[in-house]
Design a protein around this motif. Structure first.
Motif, short mmCIF file in Angstrom:
data_model
loop_
_atom_site.label_atom_id
_atom_site.label_comp_id
_atom_site.label_asym_id
_atom_site.label_seq_id
_atom_site.Cartn_x
_atom_site.Cartn_y
_atom_site.Cartn_z
N UNK A 98 0.82 -1.22 0.00
CA UNK A 98 0.00 0.00 0.00
C UNK A 98 0.85 1.27 0.00
N UNK A 99 2.08 1.20 0.54
CA UNK A 99 2.88 2.42 0.62
C UNK A 99 3.40 2.84 -0.75
N UNK A 100 3.37 1.94 -1.76
CA UNK A 100 3.82 2.32 -3.09
C UNK A 100 2.64 2.49 -4.04
N UNK A 101 1.73 1.53 -4.04
CA UNK A 101 0.63 1.55 -5.01
C UNK A 101 -0.23 2.80 -4.83
N UNK A 102 -0.62 3.38 -5.99
CA UNK A 102 -1.36 4.63 -5.94
C UNK A 102 -2.86 4.41 -5.78
N UNK A 103 -3.34 3.19 -6.04
CA UNK A 103 -4.74 2.88 -5.81
C UNK A 103 -5.70 3.46 -6.82
N UNK A 104 -5.23 3.71 -8.05
CA UNK A 104 -6.14 4.17 -9.08
C UNK A 104 -7.15 3.08 -9.39
N UNK A 105 -8.36 3.48 -9.85
CA UNK A 105 -9.31 2.46 -10.30
C UNK A 105 -8.77 1.76 -11.56
N UNK A 106 -9.22 0.53 -11.78
CA UNK A 106 -8.63 -0.26 -12.87
C UNK A 106 -8.82 0.38 -14.25
N UNK A 107 -9.97 1.07 -14.44
CA UNK A 107 -10.24 1.62 -15.78
C UNK A 107 -9.29 2.77 -16.10
N UNK A 108 -8.64 3.29 -15.09
CA UNK A 108 -7.62 4.30 -15.33
C UNK A 108 -6.23 3.66 -15.33
N UNK A 109 -6.03 2.75 -14.39
CA UNK A 109 -4.70 2.14 -14.23
C UNK A 109 -4.33 1.28 -15.43
N UNK A 110 -5.28 0.48 -15.92
CA UNK A 110 -4.95 -0.45 -17.00
C UNK A 110 -4.59 0.28 -18.30
N UNK A 111 -5.42 1.22 -18.78
CA UNK A 111 -5.02 1.92 -20.02
C UNK A 111 -3.72 2.70 -19.85
N UNK A 112 -3.53 3.33 -18.68
CA UNK A 112 -2.28 4.07 -18.46
C UNK A 112 -1.09 3.11 -18.50
N UNK A 113 -1.26 1.95 -17.85
CA UNK A 113 -0.18 0.97 -17.83
C UNK A 113 0.16 0.53 -19.25
N UNK A 114 -0.88 0.28 -20.06
CA UNK A 114 -0.64 -0.16 -21.43
C UNK A 114 0.06 0.95 -22.22
N UNK A 115 -0.41 2.20 -22.03
CA UNK A 115 0.19 3.31 -22.74
C UNK A 115 1.67 3.47 -22.37
N UNK A 116 1.96 3.37 -21.06
CA UNK A 116 3.35 3.51 -20.63
C UNK A 116 4.21 2.38 -21.17
N UNK A 117 3.63 1.16 -21.18
CA UNK A 117 4.40 0.02 -21.68
C UNK A 117 4.66 0.16 -23.17
#
Lengths: 351, 417
Positions: A98-117
């Motif tokens: 929990x001290x690292x993870x930002x806790x974004x909802x999945x619909x934001x986290x997943x597309x952002x993760x794909x974009x960054x990758x």
């Protein structure tokens, strides 16, 4: 699509049997039907840990197959791109750390993760495209190794050796997407989409230009094609295939750690693509299924044969060695040269 | 490698026998060990310990035949999850004894939370968090954690050896963080100083940069390495002409390293260490266990004396089989009786009596040792101090212990508490 000519040859009588036994499609339709109906007869373990894992690894290997088979660039960075996406989902979304993870909802986290990758994959490609052959392999391997060591050493962002645990697939539309059946379909869906995209892209102008560049970059440049831009775009496309697979891999294991992006897994993806066959987009999936079955059951196989289970690594290695020895173009090549002509021959003899 | 050949083939024999028995008369036990990677020798000796327990129970517990399924890991949490998931979901085992290594333990505990119907008995892993943070009600640990295994070491090197300043070199993962934690709480509590902490990745081959960076102005170097890493470090340290006094972690000064070939281990002569086992302990239970170990395996397929891992696997298996005997092998109530009985069990183990606390974490005996050469020229650890009833908070009140923080590269701070 790739299986269509095969189906013609093997149609009379023997089609369903061969399809079930070898996992090699005698017909695209039968294969699709079997895959879609899999949850009705396969155990949860087979759904997730065998087929789910095979689809995920197959998709990552497919991104390598695309680059290698159609672009002539053997990139070892694909597993790293997938792992990067997995890490991003863990960092941006929720995890046990929990001290690292930002806790974004999945619909934001997943597309952002794909974009960054995809960005990561594109930048890696931009570094690698000006080289060819063994130098491409070296540069991409170097990036993969650097990322692996970085994640292992870095605790503040990547969580060090332990990585992130407790990374869960989202629950929406009333479905827990990590439950075996939904997760199976999720993996199947992305594998099918990725396969379809590759089949489509290689026939589109971009894909044809890429194959032209693979065969003769100078002539393509003379014709006015921007060779470098095409190659970088190919890396970006490949990263787009691999990134969601990496996220699925993270959800599958419920965690992501440096072991996932280590040198071993990076090489494994190449092995999967090569033993499956680099010639066609279906090859990596065949290779991935063989790889997964060997990884999971090699020890049991040895024990069942009355040998020491200790040597299971040897079985895995021998399996790959034999495949490459007898068929330099992978399992698909074996099929093309030995089994298909025989099937066709039998039919001819019957006439 | 060759050692487990025997183990696995004998397991196989048991498997064949069990196959002949009726289905309901059979209990499937899944076991994982690090049979690949840096910790291979540790995993192999662990399986020897497991095999000893199997033989003692004659492959039967609670009136049922035992069928054993082994899965291999490589000390990474990824591999542990894969292995355990296969055992639970594919092989449908009745109980799982897993895992061996620290970070694996944390991952398996998380997995245990998702499988409430299954009971997990930790095999040998020793990270503190596994049972201290978010403990799983279906996860039992019959070995002490890495910090408990250092109990007595800090005060011994401070009071008896007179060390005041030390530096540490450890593998960069949960177990060694926990070990240094245990050392620091005691050593720094007395006024000792840890001037530098070096962390190397698990599986490091080249220690040259670390060896060059080791400070000269310290009284001793603490080494928290294991398996192939420990041997590699010692080789390179010997070649570099290193001669510092050594304080060792629990798997550094262990038969898995002391039995290695070559002269590198000579550096360990006279090293002070602490662990849940001591090779030369006089206690008759320990001596009987050592004899059983030596009798069970030919000399080239075992160590001179059972390692910490062999003992942990033996204890975990013994606790499991004893509990099964007590409940008549009946797991039909969703493991309820099994868990209740196991939680109350007191195990008369070769390394002292072990009982569980409210987190199902072992409270046991710890040994401070010094490495000596025995009559046959083997290096063994000689007991210099026995610490009994070591609990997870190292004798501190819970609140005070929690205030120290969780083990990490920099936690705990080295100061008086």
């Amino acid at each position: 699509m790739a299986a269509a000519p095969v189906a013609e040859a093997a149609a009379p009588g023997s089609a369903p049997r061969t399809s079930a036994a070898g996992g090699i499609p005698t017909s695209g339709w039968i294969l699709a039907l079997v895959l879609l109906l899999m949850p009705t007869f396969a155990s949860d373990f087979f759904l997730v840990q065998v087929f789910g894992w095979a689809f995920v690894l197959g998709t990552i290997a497919l991104s390598l197959q695309f680059l290698a088979g159609y672009g002539g660039m053997v990139s070892l960075v694909q597993m790293t791109v997938a792992g990067f996406a997995g890490y991003m989902v863990a960092i941006l979304g929720t995890s046990g750390l929990a001290q690292i993870s930002l806790g974004w909802p999945f619909w934001l986290a997943v597309p952002t993760a794909i974009a960054l990758a995809v960005l990561f994959g594109t930048l890696s490609g931009a570094l690698a495209v000006r080289t060819a052959g063994i130098y491409t392999i070296m540069i991409t391997l170097a990036i993969a190794a650097a990322f692996f060591y970085f994640t292992r050493q870095n605790e503040t962002v990547f969580g060090g050796f332990l990585g992130f645990n407790g990374v869960r697939a989202p629950v929406f539309w009333g479905i827990d997407w990590r439950a075996p059946v939904p997760f199976y379909y999720l993996c199947l869906a992305w594998a099918a989409i990725a396969w379809g995209l590759v089949v489509w892209v290689v026939r589109a102008p971009f894909g044809l230009a890429l194959q032209g560049i693979r065969d003769n970059p100078r002539r393509m440049a003379a014709l006015g094609f921007d060779v470098t831009a095409h190659r970088i775009a190919a890396y970006a496309f490949a990263a787009f295939l691999a990134a969601p697979a990496g996220i699925l891999l993270t959800w599958l294991n419920g965690q992501i750690a440096p072991g996932t992006v280590g040198i071993g897994p990076v090489i494994d993806v190449l092995v999967i693509a090569v033993i499956g066959g680099l010639g066609r987009p279906i090859g990596p999936f065949v290779g991935a299924l063989l790889y997964v079955l060997l990884r999971i059951f090699a020890m049991d196989l040895l024990v069942a044969l009355g040998l020491s289970g200790q040597r299971f690594q040897l079985v895995i290695g021998l399996g790959f060695l034999l495949t490459v020895l007898f068929s330099p173009d992978g399992i698909l090549g074996l099929w093309e040269r030995h089994i298909r002509p025989r099937l066709a021959g039998e039919r001819g003899g019957g006439r | 490698m060759r050692g487990t050949t025997l183990v696995v083939t004998t397991l196989l024999a048991g498997l064949g026998l069990a196959g002949a028995a009726q289905a309901q008369q059979k209990l499937k036990i899944g076991v994982t060990a690090t049979l690949e990677g840096t910790y291979t020798v540790l995993g192999e000796d662990g399986m020897r310990g497991f095999e000893l327990a199997l033989r003692k129970w004659n492959r039967k517990a609670g009136g049922k035949d035992l069928e054993i399924i082994v899965a291999s890991t490589d000390a990474t949490p990824d591999s542990a999850i894969r292995a355990v998931r296969k055992l639970v979901e594919q092989d449908k085992v009745d109980l799982v004894i897993s895992p061996l290594s620290g970070s694996e333990g944390i991952a398996v505990r998380d997995y245990a939370h998702t499988q409430p119907q299954m009971t997990f008995i930790n095999a040998a892993s020793g990270a503190m968090e596994t049972t201290f943070v978010n403990p799983a009600p279906n996860f039992f640990r019959w070995n002490m954690d890495g910090a408990q295994w250092q109990a007595g070491l800090g005060s011994y090197i401070y009071n008896e050896k007179g060390y005041r300043k030390i530096a540490t070199v450890g593998e960069d993962y949960s177990f060694v963080y926990t070990q240094v934690f245990g050392l620091a709480v005691e050593f720094c509590g007395l006024g000792g100083q840890i001037t530098q902490r070096f962390w190397v990745p698990l599986g490091t081959k080249d220690f040259a940069s670390i060896i060059a960076a080791l400070p000269d102005d310290v009284d001793a170097i603490y080494l928290g390495l294991g398996g192939a890493d420990a041997v590699n470090f010692l080789n390179q340290y010997a070649q570099a002409g290193g001669n510092a006094k050594i304080v060792g972690g629990s798997i550094m000064v262990d038969q898995t390293v002391l039995s290695s070939k070559g002269r590198a281990k000579e550096i360990l002569k006279g090293a002070v260490a602490a662990s849940g086992v001591a090779d030369t302990w006089e206690d008759p239970r320990w001596q009987a266990f050592v004899k059983a170990y030596r009798d069970a395996f030919p000399p080239d397929k075992r160590f001179a004396s059972p390692s910490l891992l062999a003992v942990n696997y033996y204890n975990s298996a013994s606790a499991t089989f004893t509990t099964l005997d007590l409940i008549g092998g009946d797991l039909s109530d969703g493991h309820k009786k099994f868990r209740e009985t196991m939680a109350k069990l007191e195990l008369d183990a070769p390394n002292g009596k072990i009982r569980l606390d409210h987190n199902r974490q072992a409270i046991g005996t710890n040994f401070v040792t010094e490495v000596v050469e025995d009559a046959q020229g083997n290096l063994v650890s000689r007991v210099v101090r026995v610490v009994e009833n070591v609990n997870q908070t190292l004798g501190l009140p819970l609140e005070k212990f929690k205030a120290l923080g969780l083990p990490s590269r920099t936690t705990p701070e080295c100061k008086k508490y």
